[in-house]
Design a protein around this motif. Structure first.
Motif, mmCIF file in Angstrom:
data_model
loop_
_atom_site.group_PDB
_atom_site.id
_atom_site.type_symbol
_atom_site.label_atom_id
_atom_site.label_comp_id
_atom_site.label_asym_id
_atom_site.label_seq_id
_atom_site.Cartn_x
_atom_site.Cartn_y
_atom_site.Cartn_z
ATOM 1 N N MET A 1 0.849 -1.197 0.000
ATOM 2 C CA MET A 1 0.000 0.000 0.000
ATOM 3 C C MET A 1 0.881 1.243 0.000
ATOM 4 O O MET A 1 1.808 1.354 0.783
ATOM 5 N N CYS A 4 1.790 3.812 3.281
ATOM 6 C CA CYS A 4 1.628 3.088 4.542
ATOM 7 C C CYS A 4 3.008 2.964 5.177
ATOM 8 O O CYS A 4 3.917 2.360 4.604
ATOM 9 N N CYS A 7 4.204 -0.644 5.631
ATOM 10 C CA CYS A 7 4.614 -1.269 4.366
ATOM 11 C C CYS A 7 6.001 -0.763 3.954
ATOM 12 O O CYS A 7 6.819 -1.528 3.431
ATOM 13 N N HIS A 46 -0.714 -6.406 3.962
ATOM 14 C CA HIS A 46 -1.399 -5.197 4.433
ATOM 15 C C HIS A 46 -2.876 -5.476 4.681
ATOM 16 O O HIS A 46 -3.667 -5.564 3.755
ATOM 17 N N HIS A 103 -2.399 -0.194 9.375
ATOM 18 C CA HIS A 103 -1.832 -1.491 8.991
ATOM 19 C C HIS A 103 -1.807 -2.296 10.286
ATOM 20 O O HIS A 103 -1.198 -1.872 11.271
#
Ligand SMILES: [Zn+2]
Length: 155
Positions: A1, A4, A7, A46, A103
């Motif tokens: 993502m 994020c 991530c 995610h 997340h």
């Protein structure tokens, strides 16, 4: 993502102080710790939060199982090694519940018995049931749980 932060940590674009990493799960120190050794246990997949976890594929089930396993192991590691006297596990779903990174992540917070953090974080007994309300609420929740368990067909 895109955008994020977790991530980006998983991708290595943002550095982190790792304590565990596999193909499915990563754990690292929270940069704003409640206590020293405060860890975040994060799936590499995610999912926004626990309520958004989907267990539709074998991979999703494996990620979820390892995530929950490492949460337990992290708490056990803190306590069984004598690193700290205890630990809190915290997980937030949606902004109204204090979720600030979208997340899924579990906080594992070592407790040393000499800190100013109040436990329970929430005030027990702050909500009161009217007569019969608890039974009605329990029935509603039980139906929702039963529906999801049937839908997911994992039990
Ligand atoms: Zn993410």
């Amino acid at each position: 993502m895109d955008n994020c932060i977790f991530c980006k940590i998983i991708d290595g674009a943002i550095p982190s102080t790792k304590v565990y990493e596999s193909d499915r799960v990563i754990a690292f120190l929270d940069i704003n710790p409640i206590e020293k050794g405060h860890m975040l246990i994060v799936p590499k997949q995610h999912w926004k939060n626990l309520a958004e976890v989907k267990l539709d594929t074998e991979k999703e089930i494996e990620v979820y199982e390892e995530l929950m396993y490492i949460v337990r192991v992290a708490a056990r590691a803190v306590i069984s090694t004598g690193f700290a006297a205890g630990a809190n596990i915290l997980q937030c779903n949606n902004a109204c519940a204090g979720q600030t990174v979208d997340h899924l992540h579990f906080h594992v917070i070592p407790r040393y018995g000499s800190d100013a953090v109040s436990v329970p974080v929430f005030t027990s007994g702050a909500a009161k049931y009217e007569d019969g309300e608890a039974a009605a609420i329990a029935e509603k929740l039980a139906k929702a749980i039963e529906t999801i368990v049937k839908e997911e067909e994992l039990l």
